[in-house]
Design a protein around this motif. Structure first.
Motif, short mmCIF file in Angstrom:
data_model
loop_
_atom_site.label_atom_id
_atom_site.label_comp_id
_atom_site.label_asym_id
_atom_site.label_seq_id
_atom_site.Cartn_x
_atom_site.Cartn_y
_atom_site.Cartn_z
N SER A 272 -9.44 8.89 6.25
CA SER A 272 -8.32 9.69 5.77
C SER A 272 -8.06 9.38 4.30
O SER A 272 -8.15 8.23 3.89
CB SER A 272 -7.09 9.35 6.61
OG SER A 272 -5.92 9.75 5.94
N ASN A 273 -7.76 10.38 3.53
CA ASN A 273 -7.43 10.11 2.13
C ASN A 273 -5.92 10.17 1.91
O ASN A 273 -5.45 10.36 0.82
CB ASN A 273 -8.20 11.03 1.17
CG ASN A 273 -7.99 12.50 1.50
OD1 ASN A 273 -7.30 12.83 2.46
ND2 ASN A 273 -8.57 13.37 0.71
N MET A 274 -5.19 9.99 3.01
CA MET A 274 -3.74 9.90 2.94
C MET A 274 -3.33 8.54 3.50
O MET A 274 -4.00 7.99 4.38
CB MET A 274 -3.08 11.01 3.77
CG MET A 274 -3.32 12.41 3.26
SD MET A 274 -2.56 12.77 1.66
CE MET A 274 -0.91 13.21 2.19
N LYS A 275 -2.25 8.02 3.00
CA LYS A 275 -1.80 6.70 3.44
C LYS A 275 -0.28 6.70 3.37
O LYS A 275 0.32 7.29 2.47
CB LYS A 275 -2.39 5.66 2.48
CG LYS A 275 -2.22 4.22 2.92
CD LYS A 275 -2.96 3.32 1.95
CE LYS A 275 -2.27 2.00 1.83
NZ LYS A 275 -3.13 0.87 2.13
N THR A 276 0.36 6.02 4.34
CA THR A 276 1.82 5.95 4.34
C THR A 276 2.25 4.63 3.72
O THR A 276 1.79 3.57 4.12
CB THR A 276 2.38 6.09 5.77
OG1 THR A 276 1.83 7.26 6.36
CG2 THR A 276 3.89 6.17 5.77
N CYS A 277 3.13 4.72 2.73
CA CYS A 277 3.64 3.51 2.08
C CYS A 277 4.71 2.90 2.98
O CYS A 277 5.64 3.59 3.38
CB CYS A 277 4.20 3.87 0.71
SG CYS A 277 5.14 2.54 -0.02
N PRO A 278 4.60 1.60 3.30
CA PRO A 278 5.59 0.99 4.20
C PRO A 278 6.97 0.80 3.55
O PRO A 278 7.95 0.54 4.25
CB PRO A 278 4.96 -0.36 4.56
CG PRO A 278 4.02 -0.67 3.44
CD PRO A 278 3.56 0.64 2.87
N THR A 279 7.04 0.92 2.22
CA THR A 279 8.32 0.71 1.54
C THR A 279 9.15 1.98 1.47
O THR A 279 10.30 2.01 1.88
CB THR A 279 8.07 0.12 0.14
OG1 THR A 279 7.36 -1.10 0.30
CG2 THR A 279 9.37 -0.15 -0.59
N CYS A 280 8.54 3.08 0.98
CA CYS A 280 9.30 4.33 0.86
C CYS A 280 9.04 5.25 2.05
O CYS A 280 9.70 6.27 2.19
CB CYS A 280 8.97 5.02 -0.46
SG CYS A 280 7.24 5.43 -0.64
N LEU A 281 8.08 4.87 2.93
CA LEU A 281 7.72 5.63 4.13
C LEU A 281 7.25 7.05 3.82
O LEU A 281 7.36 7.95 4.65
CB LEU A 281 8.87 5.64 5.15
CG LEU A 281 9.35 4.26 5.62
CD1 LEU A 281 10.61 4.38 6.47
CD2 LEU A 281 8.26 3.55 6.42
N ARG A 282 6.69 7.23 2.60
CA ARG A 282 6.18 8.54 2.22
C ARG A 282 4.68 8.55 2.40
O ARG A 282 4.01 7.57 2.11
CB ARG A 282 6.51 8.83 0.76
CG ARG A 282 7.96 9.22 0.60
CD ARG A 282 8.13 10.03 -0.68
NE ARG A 282 9.56 10.10 -0.95
CZ ARG A 282 10.13 9.59 -2.03
NH1 ARG A 282 9.41 9.03 -2.95
NH2 ARG A 282 11.42 9.67 -2.19
N ARG A 283 4.19 9.66 2.91
CA ARG A 283 2.74 9.82 3.05
C ARG A 283 2.21 10.36 1.74
O ARG A 283 2.66 11.39 1.25
CB ARG A 283 2.47 10.80 4.21
CG ARG A 283 1.09 10.66 4.77
CD ARG A 283 1.04 11.16 6.19
NE ARG A 283 -0.36 11.42 6.59
CZ ARG A 283 -1.20 10.46 6.93
NH1 ARG A 283 -0.81 9.21 6.94
NH2 ARG A 283 -2.46 10.75 7.26
N ARG A 284 1.29 9.60 1.16
CA ARG A 284 0.78 9.95 -0.15
C ARG A 284 -0.75 9.92 -0.16
O ARG A 284 -1.35 9.20 0.62
CB ARG A 284 1.25 8.94 -1.21
CG ARG A 284 2.74 8.89 -1.41
CD ARG A 284 3.05 7.68 -2.28
NE ARG A 284 4.49 7.54 -2.49
CZ ARG A 284 5.19 8.22 -3.40
NH1 ARG A 284 4.60 9.09 -4.16
NH2 ARG A 284 6.47 8.01 -3.53
N PRO A 285 -1.37 10.66 -1.07
CA PRO A 285 -2.83 10.56 -1.20
C PRO A 285 -3.22 9.17 -1.71
O PRO A 285 -2.44 8.51 -2.41
CB PRO A 285 -3.18 11.65 -2.22
CG PRO A 285 -1.91 11.94 -2.94
CD PRO A 285 -0.79 11.63 -1.99
N THR B 137 -7.16 -0.50 -1.20
CA THR B 137 -6.00 -0.07 -1.97
C THR B 137 -4.85 -1.05 -1.75
O THR B 137 -4.82 -1.78 -0.76
CB THR B 137 -5.51 1.33 -1.54
OG1 THR B 137 -5.26 1.31 -0.15
CG2 THR B 137 -6.48 2.43 -1.90
N HIS B 138 -3.92 -1.01 -2.66
CA HIS B 138 -2.70 -1.82 -2.52
C HIS B 138 -1.91 -1.27 -1.34
O HIS B 138 -1.89 -0.06 -1.13
CB HIS B 138 -1.91 -1.70 -3.83
CG HIS B 138 -0.86 -2.75 -3.98
ND1 HIS B 138 0.36 -2.66 -3.36
CD2 HIS B 138 -0.85 -3.90 -4.69
CE1 HIS B 138 1.07 -3.72 -3.68
NE2 HIS B 138 0.36 -4.50 -4.48
#
Ligand SMILES: [Zn+2]
Ligand SMILES: [Zn+2]
Length: 105
Positions: free
Chosen positions: A3-16, A29-30
């Motif tokens: 998947s080229n999408m990832k969810t940030c655990p801090t802002c909970l936004r799904r981002r590329p 990735t970080h």
């Protein structure tokens, strides 16, 4: 399929994945997205600046407001000594002198 999408655990936004900086230590990735990493760095920096500003303490002996560096850190109590280093040194010297005097007489 990667998947080229990832969810940030801090802002909970799904981002590329391009929104995540490269991670160290073998990570592709970080874990946090760029804005959160930036926010975190900023927060850490400002707290460091704030602690530097607040890093003064009044000595219980001479009453002077002195930088924390002039106070001994007591690891057992997890706090700084209430006397500044010069006062502490004077106090210890006096105590040593009295002890010696007590032994001598
Ligand atoms: Zn984020
Ligand atoms: Zn002092």
């Amino acid at each position: 399929m990667p998947s080229n999408m990832k969810t940030c655990p801090t802002c909970l936004r799904r981002r590329p994945l391009v929104d995540f900086p490269a991670g160290g230590g073998g990570l592709p990735t970080h874990p946090l997205c760029r804005p959160c990493v930036k926010e975190g760095v900023k927060r850490r920096l400002s707290s460091r600046i704030r602690s530097r500003r607040q890093s003064k303490k009044a000595c219980a002996q001479c009453g002077q407001l002195l930088p924390m560096a002039l106070f001994h850190w007591i690891p057992a109590s997890r706090c700084h000594h209430s006397y500044c280093r010069p006062c502490h040194a004077a106090y210890m010297a006096e105590r040593y002198r009295r002890l010696k005097a007590g032994k001598a007489f």
